[in-house]
Scaffold this motif. Structure first.
Motif, PDB file in Angstrom:
ATOM      1  N   CYS A  37       0.654  -1.263  -0.093  1.00  0.00           N
ATOM      2  CA  CYS A  37       0.073  -0.058  -0.001  1.00  0.00           C
ATOM      3  C   CYS A  37       0.788   1.449   0.021  1.00  0.00           C
ATOM      4  O   CYS A  37       0.301   2.487  -0.106  1.00  0.00           O
ATOM      5  CB  CYS A  37      -0.846   0.047   1.288  1.00  0.00           C
ATOM      6  N   GLY A  38       1.966   1.164   0.113  1.00  0.00           N
ATOM      7  CA  GLY A  38       3.038   2.335   0.372  1.00  0.00           C
ATOM      8  C   GLY A  38       3.224   3.084  -0.919  1.00  0.00           C
ATOM      9  O   GLY A  38       3.684   2.737  -2.036  1.00  0.00           O
ATOM     10  N   PRO A  39       2.496   4.651  -1.066  1.00  0.00           N
ATOM     11  CA  PRO A  39       3.203   5.117  -2.124  1.00  0.00           C
ATOM     12  C   PRO A  39       4.523   5.739  -2.645  1.00  0.00           C
ATOM     13  O   PRO A  39       4.707   6.080  -3.650  1.00  0.00           O
ATOM     14  CB  PRO A  39       2.255   6.596  -1.751  1.00  0.00           C
ATOM     15  N   GLN A  40       5.266   5.410  -1.293  1.00  0.00           N
ATOM     16  CA  GLN A  40       6.769   5.665  -1.819  1.00  0.00           C
ATOM     17  C   GLN A  40       7.573   4.472  -2.012  1.00  0.00           C
ATOM     18  O   GLN A  40       8.923   4.663  -2.345  1.00  0.00           O
ATOM     19  CB  GLN A  40       7.316   6.421  -0.486  1.00  0.00           C
ATOM     20  N   HIS A  41       6.897   3.088  -2.041  1.00  0.00           N
ATOM     21  CA  HIS A  41       7.762   2.128  -2.493  1.00  0.00           C
ATOM     22  C   HIS A  41       7.934   2.224  -4.177  1.00  0.00           C
ATOM     23  O   HIS A  41       7.025   2.318  -4.890  1.00  0.00           O
ATOM     24  CB  HIS A  41       7.023   0.890  -2.108  1.00  0.00           C
ATOM     25  N   PRO A  42       9.193   2.238  -4.462  1.00  0.00           N
ATOM     26  CA  PRO A  42       9.480   2.289  -5.696  1.00  0.00           C
ATOM     27  C   PRO A  42       8.796   1.244  -6.902  1.00  0.00           C
ATOM     28  O   PRO A  42       8.616   1.731  -7.938  1.00  0.00           O
ATOM     29  CB  PRO A  42      10.914   2.173  -5.915  1.00  0.00           C
ATOM     30  N   THR A  43       8.784  -0.011  -6.373  1.00  0.00           N
ATOM     31  CA  THR A  43       8.240  -0.887  -7.277  1.00  0.00           C
ATOM     32  C   THR A  43       6.775  -1.530  -6.891  1.00  0.00           C
ATOM     33  O   THR A  43       6.468  -2.621  -7.213  1.00  0.00           O
ATOM     34  CB  THR A  43       9.279  -2.168  -7.625  1.00  0.00           C
ATOM     35  N   GLY A  44       6.121  -0.953  -5.678  1.00  0.00           N
ATOM     36  CA  GLY A  44       5.161  -1.701  -4.957  1.00  0.00           C
ATOM     37  C   GLY A  44       3.851  -1.577  -5.611  1.00  0.00           C
ATOM     38  O   GLY A  44       3.635  -0.890  -6.787  1.00  0.00           O
ATOM     39  N   LEU A  45       2.931  -2.122  -5.154  1.00  0.00           N
ATOM     40  CA  LEU A  45       1.616  -2.272  -5.634  1.00  0.00           C
ATOM     41  C   LEU A  45       0.856  -1.122  -5.612  1.00  0.00           C
ATOM     42  O   LEU A  45      -0.149  -0.637  -6.402  1.00  0.00           O
ATOM     43  CB  LEU A  45       0.875  -3.369  -5.069  1.00  0.00           C
ATOM     44  N   ARG A  46       1.228  -0.062  -4.522  1.00  0.00           N
ATOM     45  CA  ARG A  46       0.189   0.924  -4.136  1.00  0.00           C
ATOM     46  C   ARG A  46      -1.217   0.735  -4.329  1.00  0.00           C
ATOM     47  O   ARG A  46      -1.981   1.495  -4.781  1.00  0.00           O
ATOM     48  CB  ARG A  46       0.764   2.165  -5.363  1.00  0.00           C
ATOM     49  N   VAL A  47      -1.636  -0.118  -3.531  1.00  0.00           N
ATOM     50  CA  VAL A  47      -3.180  -0.556  -3.388  1.00  0.00           C
ATOM     51  C   VAL A  47      -3.708   0.652  -2.913  1.00  0.00           C
ATOM     52  O   VAL A  47      -3.321   1.291  -1.770  1.00  0.00           O
ATOM     53  CB  VAL A  47      -3.431  -1.814  -2.893  1.00  0.00           C
ATOM     54  N   ARG A  48      -4.872   1.231  -3.257  1.00  0.00           N
ATOM     55  CA  ARG A  48      -5.720   2.102  -2.889  1.00  0.00           C
ATOM     56  C   ARG A  48      -7.125   1.664  -2.497  1.00  0.00           C
ATOM     57  O   ARG A  48      -7.667   0.791  -3.352  1.00  0.00           O
ATOM     58  CB  ARG A  48      -5.674   3.390  -3.625  1.00  0.00           C
ATOM     59  N   CYS A  49      -7.527   1.936  -1.343  1.00  0.00           N
ATOM     60  CA  CYS A  49      -9.212   1.388  -1.012  1.00  0.00           C
ATOM     61  C   CYS A  49     -10.024   2.803  -0.914  1.00  0.00           C
ATOM     62  O   CYS A  49      -9.317   3.579   0.023  1.00  0.00           O
ATOM     63  CB  CYS A  49      -8.988   0.546   0.385  1.00  0.00           C
ATOM     64  N   PHE A  50     -11.260   2.541  -1.153  1.00  0.00           N
ATOM     65  CA  PHE A  50     -12.218   3.360  -0.992  1.00  0.00           C
ATOM     66  C   PHE A  50     -13.432   3.133  -0.229  1.00  0.00           C
ATOM     67  O   PHE A  50     -13.754   1.765  -0.464  1.00  0.00           O
ATOM     68  CB  PHE A  50     -12.682   4.202  -2.521  1.00  0.00           C
ATOM     69  N   LYS A  51     -13.906   3.790   0.607  1.00  0.00           N
ATOM     70  CA  LYS A  51     -14.965   3.342   1.303  1.00  0.00           C
ATOM     71  C   LYS A  51     -16.410   3.116   0.786  1.00  0.00           C
ATOM     72  O   LYS A  51     -16.666   4.087  -0.222  1.00  0.00           O
ATOM     73  CB  LYS A  51     -15.346   4.246   2.480  1.00  0.00           C
ATOM     74  N   ASN A  52     -16.963   2.156   0.784  1.00  0.00           N
ATOM     75  CA  ASN A  52     -18.268   2.019   0.097  1.00  0.00           C
ATOM     76  C   ASN A  52     -19.405   1.362   0.996  1.00  0.00           C
ATOM     77  O   ASN A  52     -18.865   1.202   2.217  1.00  0.00           O
ATOM     78  CB  ASN A  52     -18.289   1.187  -1.342  1.00  0.00           C
TER      79      ASN A  52
END
Length: 156
Positions: A37-52
């Motif tokens: 989930c980390g936005p600063q990881h250079p090769t990460g998945l950068r998963v973002r979740c939104f509330k529903n």
């Protein structure tokens, strides 16, 4: 801090009016470098979740660098996406950051790379000492089920 990764316009109708679930946004947050989930990881998945209303929804386009079989995601990457969606559902449902204690993944269909997918997750039961959650990945538009997961998380 690095910029938040952009979300493809194809997801706009599904995310309209939804609030993003973010634990913290400051540079000191240790999760900034998280592979999932980390936005600063250079090769990460950068998963973002939104509330529903059912839990969380996550817009996903798996990069070709995570390909396993030609045209499809490696199973470990699919599991990592589901793990992050489950963790988001636990955070939303319990208000607690938690770590994975157990993860069960069912691969229903091969998960394509480079195509829009929606992840959905919800907390099932808060047992106090641990929390159970469920998640799924489905093709955007058709809703065709690709993978499911169930996880047990321990608050930290």
């Amino acid at each position: 801090m690095t910029a938040t990764p952009e979300i493809s316009d194809v997801f706009t109708p599904y995310l309209a009016g939804l609030e993003e679930l973010r634990a913290r946004l400051d540079r000191a947050d240790p999760y900034q470098q998280c592979f999932g989930c980390g936005p600063q990881h250079p090769t990460g998945l950068r998963v973002r979740c939104f509330k529903n209303t059912a839990g969380v929804v996550s817009p996903i386009v798996i990069a070709t660098e995570y390909e396993g079989p030609p045209g499809f995601a490696h199973g470990g990457i699919v599991a990592a996406y589901l793990d992050e969606i489950l963790a988001g559902a636990v955070l939303l449902g319990s208000g607690k950051i938690a770590v994975t204690g157990e993860l069960t993944v069912r691969y229903v269909k091969p998960v394509p790379v480079g195509r829009p997918i929606l992840g959905h997750g919800s907390m099932v039961t808060d047992h106090g000492r641990y929390v159970d959650a469920e998640a799924r990945l489905a093709e955007l538009g058709s809703g065709r089920l690709l993978a499911t997961a169930r996880g047990r998380f321990f608050p930290i």
